[in-house]
Design an enzyme around this catalytic site. Structure first.
Site, PDB file in Angstrom:
ATOM      1  N   GLU A  44     -31.440  25.557  -8.127  1.00 17.35           N
ATOM      2  CA  GLU A  44     -31.385  25.634  -6.664  1.00 17.35           C
ATOM      3  C   GLU A  44     -30.628  26.915  -6.333  1.00 17.35           C
ATOM      4  OE1 GLU A  44     -33.000  23.833  -4.742  1.00 17.35           O
ATOM      5  OE2 GLU A  44     -33.441  22.003  -5.846  1.00 17.35           O
ATOM      6  N   CYS A  46     -27.279  27.640   1.739  1.00 13.93           N
ATOM      7  CA  CYS A  46     -28.505  28.175   1.141  1.00 13.93           C
ATOM      8  C   CYS A  46     -29.664  28.054   2.119  1.00 13.93           C
ATOM      9  CB  CYS A  46     -28.820  27.469  -0.175  1.00 13.93           C
ATOM     10  SG  CYS A  46     -28.888  25.676  -0.041  1.00 13.93           S
TER      11      CYS A  46
END
Length: 500
Positions: A253, A287
């Site tokens: 990720e 993110c």
């Protein structure tokens, strides 16, 4: 509350806060929170060995019973939600609402995982051979290494840990060196949840304290078949090949360079709320933060004007204060990266609003920044790099296909959104020729995902998936079994060896 108060409230021995030379400072004001003892290579080896033995026991425990551990952990999270949220604020600089919101994400994934513990289904497949059965089953994989970033110091771990534990795996957590206290708190509560369960083996979960070298020991260890790593694309380029070299698996990720398209028919009130929260929430250190917006020429001027006006009302300051909307950047390096990005945009002719350091007289050891709006030009038609800071690049477009092409023309592929009331535009954006991101939203911003859906992205975001949907399969191994309940043995491709 200070760190000692929080640890005492949670029942953690506060002596761990002053045992070594890993310094933990608060981004709020630079206050020293702790000095932790790092794990040596021998300690890391011992913890991984213990996790391996724990896995051998834990995989034999029925999955619903494994879910009971997560149920108890979720209850402790509910009980201590305000205190855990305060620790996130203190160690990472998130505002109160975001700190407690992160703990709520942990509670939600625990609820999901408890239900999942009774739904780890395989399947029965139609066999082409008479009186044969073909089955697919899922089994525990092994110790799972979890590497987490500072910006979600608890929730991202829980997305992995809750699933891995109900799937029958043990877990080894290497938190960010910038947020180890959150990890120690979660580990303590998980141990409390397991304290009166006689089928939970020692070493089922552990925390590794240290720098990148400590993480490397975990990444390179063949006893750990899966590494789930959250962080920068640079980190992923190192972790991915190293794990692959030993034929391990990764769930990566990594970075996001997320964009919102605002179409002519958009509900601008919704769009403005989504853009503002997406760009400045967590001081732009998510993110899924909104980095870019593509504004149709019919709405560009109005949206820009309203964004600039909204920016003037954003309260920047101590995240422990209830009115604060934007806390500090994590450290000086983050502010310097922001400054360099804005200098590069200015060199390309962009007009910039904001971006300067603020509150330095009150907090000389902390790094607060005013969110920046960058107005794109003919020479600056896109931003290809992610800067982990509150910078919003604004570009104009005239044709939706052009906007989607520019939207996709970046290395990252995490989260995306379009604001439109045109059904054709919405479906086009969600189609195979639309957004190339792992998350694509309509009239919902890029930031903030529900745990029920699989979370992750494509391209340099890494391709990994965590949290909901069928992400649990990443923590298990698949087995296909053929059962012959006939008196014949039909061979593959109709081969006949004529042994009779």
């Amino acid at each position: 509350m200070n760190t000692h108060d929080i640890f005492r409230h949670l029942g953690i021995d506060t002596s761990v806060l002053r045992t070594g030379d890993v310094w933990v400072d608060s981004p709020i004001d630079g206050t020293r929170l702790a000095q932790l003892a790092p794990d040596t290579a021998d300690i890391v080896d011992t913890k991984i060995a213990l996790a391996s033995r724990a896995f051998d026991t834990w995989r034999r425990v029925p999955a619903p019973r494994r879910g009971e551990l997560i149920r108890r952990f979720g209850l402790l999270l509910r009980e201590h939600k305000p205190v855990l949220g305060a620790l996130i604020t203190l160690e990472c600089g998130k505002i109160i609402a975001e700190g407690e919101g992160e703990v709520q994400e942990m509670i939600d994934i625990c609820d999901f995982a408890v239900g999942l513990s009774r739904q780890l289904y395989g399947r029965t497949i139609a066999s082409e051979r008479p009186l044969h059965a073909l089955r697919e089953t899922w089994h525990p994989l092994g110790p799972v290494g979890i590497i987490s970033a500072f910006n979600f110091p608890m929730a991202v771990w829980s997305w992995n840990a809750a699933l891995a534990l109900v799937c029958g795996d043990s877990i080894i957590w290497k938190p960010s060196i910038k947020a180890p206290l959150c990890a120690l708190a979660c580990q303590h509560l998980l141990e409390r949840a397991a304290s009166d369960m006689d089928d939970v083996p020692p070493g089922l979960s552990c925390v590794l304290i240290g720098n990148n070298d400590t993480g490397s020991l975990l990444v390179d260890d063949p006893r750990v078949p899966l590494i789930s790593a959250t962080g920068s694309c640079t980190m992923g380029r190192q972790v991915g090949p190293r794990v692959a070299q030993r034929f391990g698996r990764t769930i990566l990720e990594l970075g996001g360079n997320n964009a919102i398209i605002v179409a002519p028919s958009a509900d601008l009130e919704l769009a403005l709320q989504a853009i503002t929260f997406g760009a400045v929430g967590t001081a732009g250190q998510r993110c899924t933060s909104t980095r870019r917006v593509f504004l149709h020429q019919q709405v560009r001027d109005e949206v820009l004007a309203r964004l600039k006006k909204a920016w003037t009302g954003l309260v920047i300051g101590d995240p422990r204060e209830p009115d604060t909307l934007i806390g500090p950047l994590i450290d000086r390096q983050a502010f310097e990266s922001m400054t360099l990005a804005l200098q590069a945009a200015r060199a390309q002719g962009a007009a910039i609003t904001g971006g300067e350091r603020v509150l330095s007289d009150l907090y000389p050891q902390a790094w607060y920044a005013r969110p920046a709006i960058v107005e794109g030009t003919d020479s600056l038609r896109n931003s290809l790099e992610e800067t982990f800071a509150p910078i919003l690049y604004c570009f104009e477009y005239t044709d939706l296909d052009e906007a989607i092409e520019r939207h996709n023309a970046v290395p990252q592929g995490l989260s995306s959104a379009i604001f439109t009331r045109d059904l054709l535009e919405a479906e086009h954006f969600l189609s195979a020729v639309g957004s190339d991101c792992g998350i694509a939203n309509v009239n919902v911003g890029t930031s903030g995902a529900e745990i029920g859906g699989a979370f992750g992205g494509e391209k340099e975001t890494g391709g990994g998936r965590e949290s909901g949907s069928d992400a649990w399969r990443g923590y298990m191994r698949r087995s296909t079994a053929t059962i012959n309940f006939s008196t014949q043995l039909p061979l593959a491709q109709g081969v006949n060896f004529g042994t009779s």
